[in-house]
Scaffold this motif. Structure first.
Motif, PDB file in Angstrom:
ATOM      1  N   LEU A 168       6.235   5.881   7.038  1.00 16.60           N
ATOM      2  CA  LEU A 168       6.145   5.183   5.739  1.00 16.60           C
ATOM      3  C   LEU A 168       5.664   3.746   6.032  1.00 16.60           C
ATOM      4  CD1 LEU A 168       8.939   6.084   3.304  1.00 16.60           C
ATOM      5  CD2 LEU A 168       6.594   6.909   3.357  1.00 16.60           C
ATOM      6  N   THR A 169       6.104   3.401   7.357  1.00 23.33           N
ATOM      7  CA  THR A 169       5.344   2.010   7.659  1.00 23.33           C
ATOM      8  C   THR A 169       4.075   2.186   8.316  1.00 23.33           C
ATOM      9  OG1 THR A 169       7.733   1.354   8.545  1.00 23.33           O
ATOM     10  CG2 THR A 169       6.067   0.071   9.372  1.00 23.33           C
ATOM     11  N   TYR A 170       3.781   3.199   8.858  1.00 23.09           N
ATOM     12  CA  TYR A 170       2.173   3.434   9.367  1.00 23.09           C
ATOM     13  C   TYR A 170       1.501   3.693   7.877  1.00 23.09           C
ATOM     14  CZ  TYR A 170      -1.601   6.177  10.869  1.00 23.09           C
ATOM     15  OH  TYR A 170      -2.918   6.628  11.318  1.00 23.09           O
ATOM     16  N   ALA A 171       1.746   4.258   6.783  1.00 28.07           N
ATOM     17  CA  ALA A 171       1.020   4.411   5.694  1.00 28.07           C
ATOM     18  C   ALA A 171       0.948   2.861   5.137  1.00 28.07           C
ATOM     19  CB  ALA A 171       1.798   5.256   4.721  1.00 28.07           C
ATOM     20  N   GLY A 172       2.116   2.095   5.090  1.00 27.54           N
ATOM     21  CA  GLY A 172       1.917   0.892   4.613  1.00 27.54           C
ATOM     22  C   GLY A 172       1.083  -0.032   5.207  1.00 27.54           C
ATOM     23  N   THR A 173       1.200  -0.080   6.618  1.00 27.06           N
ATOM     24  CA  THR A 173       0.467  -1.029   7.284  1.00 27.06           C
ATOM     25  C   THR A 173      -1.378  -0.384   7.264  1.00 27.06           C
ATOM     26  OG1 THR A 173       2.068  -0.929   8.990  1.00 27.06           O
ATOM     27  CG2 THR A 173      -0.092  -1.753   9.747  1.00 27.06           C
ATOM     28  N   ASN A 174      -1.580   0.809   6.999  1.00 25.82           N
ATOM     29  CA  ASN A 174      -2.773   1.298   6.631  1.00 25.82           C
ATOM     30  C   ASN A 174      -3.430   0.637   5.267  1.00 25.82           C
ATOM     31  OD1 ASN A 174      -5.031   3.392   7.211  1.00 25.82           O
ATOM     32  ND2 ASN A 174      -4.482   3.729   5.270  1.00 25.82           N
ATOM     33  N   SER A 175      -2.208   0.775   4.418  1.00 25.55           N
ATOM     34  CA  SER A 175      -2.721   0.381   3.099  1.00 25.55           C
ATOM     35  C   SER A 175      -3.119  -1.222   2.883  1.00 25.55           C
ATOM     36  CB  SER A 175      -1.779   0.635   2.110  1.00 25.55           C
ATOM     37  OG  SER A 175      -1.444   1.934   1.909  1.00 25.55           O
ATOM     38  N   SER A 217      -1.010  12.024  -3.017  1.00 23.25           N
ATOM     39  CA  SER A 217      -0.863  11.890  -1.846  1.00 23.25           C
ATOM     40  C   SER A 217       0.343  11.009  -1.424  1.00 23.25           C
ATOM     41  CB  SER A 217      -2.169  11.410  -1.190  1.00 23.25           C
ATOM     42  OG  SER A 217      -3.337  12.247  -1.466  1.00 23.25           O
ATOM     43  N   VAL A 218       0.564  10.005  -2.233  1.00 23.52           N
ATOM     44  CA  VAL A 218       1.694   9.119  -1.717  1.00 23.52           C
ATOM     45  C   VAL A 218       3.124   9.875  -1.713  1.00 23.52           C
ATOM     46  CG1 VAL A 218       3.054   7.137  -2.717  1.00 23.52           C
ATOM     47  CG2 VAL A 218       0.562   7.114  -2.535  1.00 23.52           C
ATOM     48  N   ARG A 219       2.955  10.914  -2.902  1.00 16.50           N
ATOM     49  CA  ARG A 219       4.513  11.610  -3.080  1.00 16.50           C
ATOM     50  C   ARG A 219       4.273  12.482  -1.963  1.00 16.50           C
ATOM     51  NH1 ARG A 219       9.040  11.930  -5.609  1.00 16.50           N
ATOM     52  NH2 ARG A 219       9.547  14.115  -6.000  1.00 16.50           N
ATOM     53  N   VAL A 220       3.159  13.213  -1.376  1.00 22.18           N
ATOM     54  CA  VAL A 220       3.455  14.242  -0.426  1.00 22.18           C
ATOM     55  C   VAL A 220       3.962  13.419   1.023  1.00 22.18           C
ATOM     56  CG1 VAL A 220       2.253  15.593   1.105  1.00 22.18           C
ATOM     57  CG2 VAL A 220       1.867  15.788  -1.297  1.00 22.18           C
ATOM     58  N   VAL A 221       3.323  12.086   1.219  1.00 25.52           N
ATOM     59  CA  VAL A 221       3.746  11.541   2.291  1.00 25.52           C
ATOM     60  C   VAL A 221       5.435  11.161   2.271  1.00 25.52           C
ATOM     61  CG1 VAL A 221       3.329   9.303   3.568  1.00 25.52           C
ATOM     62  CG2 VAL A 221       1.456  10.782   2.927  1.00 25.52           C
ATOM     63  N   ARG A 222       5.833  10.730   1.251  1.00 19.24           N
ATOM     64  CA  ARG A 222       7.138  10.285   0.964  1.00 19.24           C
ATOM     65  C   ARG A 222       7.963  11.577   1.537  1.00 19.24           C
ATOM     66  NH1 ARG A 222       7.905   5.478  -0.866  1.00 19.24           N
ATOM     67  NH2 ARG A 222       6.417   4.373  -2.035  1.00 19.24           N
ATOM     68  N   VAL A 223       7.705  12.764   1.211  1.00 16.88           N
ATOM     69  CA  VAL A 223       8.493  13.780   1.388  1.00 16.88           C
ATOM     70  C   VAL A 223       8.432  14.672   2.831  1.00 16.88           C
ATOM     71  CG1 VAL A 223       9.060  14.248  -1.068  1.00 16.88           C
ATOM     72  CG2 VAL A 223       7.293  15.485   0.136  1.00 16.88           C
TER      73      VAL A 223
END
Length: 250
Positions: A168-175, A217-223
């Motif tokens: 989730l940190t990876y996804a947030g950093t990317n965002s 996509s956010v939902r999928v990544v979270r789970v």
């Protein structure tokens, strides 16, 4: 109206879905957005339509991951990205976009295969500890390829994925990083007169699809389990690299 043509509508819709998946956490897929839309539109028009959509998707992804991002990585990559954006703007007319995407695709493909190989069988690989100045160089490549074709994902992945951040940190950093980069690109598009009436109407009509795709996509990544997330990212890099190479060759 641009989207009244069925081929343009389909190409743009697929492009929006791809960049929505990227904004939702599956970093790198966004590099396919402009090439796919450019199957039916001039590349400059395709890129102009996608930029407002990317900015709207950034709002969704930044809000979704606002509590999980790495300030150190963004702090090193963003200044380099600013330089890369300036370079991309300055030499845009002389850049062979097809050749650039081919080279980027080849590097991405090899990197994805390398990471899949060294992490095969759930092997534990030490996280990268490369210094910040290396990140600034990758940031420059990220800004440059993002300015030219909204294709900054692969350089970002090459420096950040080996650091083994929580997914989730990876996804947030990317965002956070790409939200800043996309706003930094706006002045050059305005000065080039890219945001015509038809472009903005097409972007506005595609925004609902963009928001829905990003949220899913956010939902999928979270789970997703963290280890599975990185395997998916590396597989996507292989597929993305292969597609960019094939597009350049053909």
């Amino acid at each position: 109206m641009l989207l009244s043509e069925p081929t343009i509508l389909v190409a743009c819709a697929v492009a929006v879905i791809l960049v929505g998946m990227a904004k939702g956490g599956f970093s790198g897929l966004g590099a396919l957005g402009t090439p796919v839309a450019a199957l039916a539109l001039p590349p400059s028009t395709a890129a102009a339509i996608l930029l407002p959509i990317l900015i709207v998707q950034d709002v969704v992804s930044v809000w979704s991951f606002r509590h999980a991002w790495d300030k150190w990585i963004v702090g090193w990559m963003l200044p380099g990205a600013l330089i890369g954006i300036g370079l991309g703007w300055a030499i845009a007319a002389s850049v062979d976009e097809r050749a650039l995407m081919g080279v980027l695709g080849g590097i991405t493909l090899l990197f994805g295969l390398y990471r899949l190989w060294i992490e095969r069988g759930n092997r534990v690989v030490a996280a990268s500890t490369s210094p910040g100045w290396v990140g600034a160089l990758f940031g420059m490549a990220t800004g440059f390829t993002s300015q030219v074709a909204h294709a900054g994902g692969p350089p970002f992945q090459m420096w950040v994925t080996p650091r083994k951040l929580p997914h989730l940190t990876y996804a947030g950093t990317n965002s956070i990083l790409f939200a800043a980069i996309n706003w930094l690109k706006v002045p050059s598009y305005v000065m080039l007169g890219a945001f015509t009436h038809d472009v903005m109407v097409a972007a506005a009509l595609l925004i609902p699809l963009a928001i829905i795709t990003t949220l899913i996509s956010v939902r999928v990544v979270r789970v997703l389990r963290p280890e599975r997330f990185y395997t998916i990212i590396y597989l996507l890099m292989v597929l993305l690299g292969g597609k960019l190479m094939l597009g350049a060759i053909s």
